[in-house]
Design an enzyme around this catalytic site. Sequence first.
Site, PDB file in Angstrom:
ATOM      1  CG  ASP A 168      -6.658  -7.237   6.026  1.00  0.00           C
ATOM      2  OD1 ASP A 168      -6.112  -6.178   6.382  1.00  0.00           O
ATOM      3  OD2 ASP A 168      -7.333  -7.337   4.986  1.00  0.00           O
ATOM      4  CE  LYS A 195      -4.286  -1.843   1.856  1.00  0.00           C
ATOM      5  NZ  LYS A 195      -5.227  -1.885   2.992  1.00  0.00           N
TER       6      LYS A 195
END
Length: 223
Positions: A125, A47
């Site tokens: 997650d 990311k």
Amino acid sequence: LPREDTMTHAHCLNSALIAGVFGTWWELSQEDVILLIYCGFFYDIGKLKLPQELLWKPDKLTDVEFTQLKTHTMLGFDLIKDQNLDEHVIKATLMHHERCDGSGYPSRLRGDKIDIFAKYIAVIDAYEAMTSARTYRQPLNPFQVIENFEREGYEKYEKAILQPILYHLAATQLGFMVRLSNDEEAKIKAINKDKLARPLLERENGSLLNLADKPDLTITAIF
């Protein structure tokens, strides 16, 4: 650090902390718990290669934006594949959005084709996302998290991995007070093993309320 980088850092730290707890709930060896914490730190590293306004956009992503966001697994893999890291850390970075029923990405892998640590991180997650505040909602409480996972079903996440986490999440709430969607307040008396999101409650007058029999009622707060 810019605000967005601080948020990314907090997300990685949260995931690593959750990995430490969930690893003990999975009864992993101390060595594997430490390895899982490493996976928790690294898995979203891709990311860093994406625009921050995409990562932290408050509204729903468009299809094009979501397609771009999904590249973070490959980007992360490319960043660390040649580093001196355990192969489980590298595979968890690549595979944490794969799902056991083949509905995940980037490779639509199924079942045993997915690294076991990637399966652990998939649950971590999803849990981290549900329990973090979003612009459009408050963090979900443990029973809302359990309900979401149960709704998704054990097809996506391996049952043997997901079940102990949901059980521990429910069991750690025993004795707490809850507020229900009808504004009633009650105490968590017992956990229903076959309906973990819907515990047995005790009202103030001592009468019992089994949420498993009340599908219209939900737990809105725990205190």
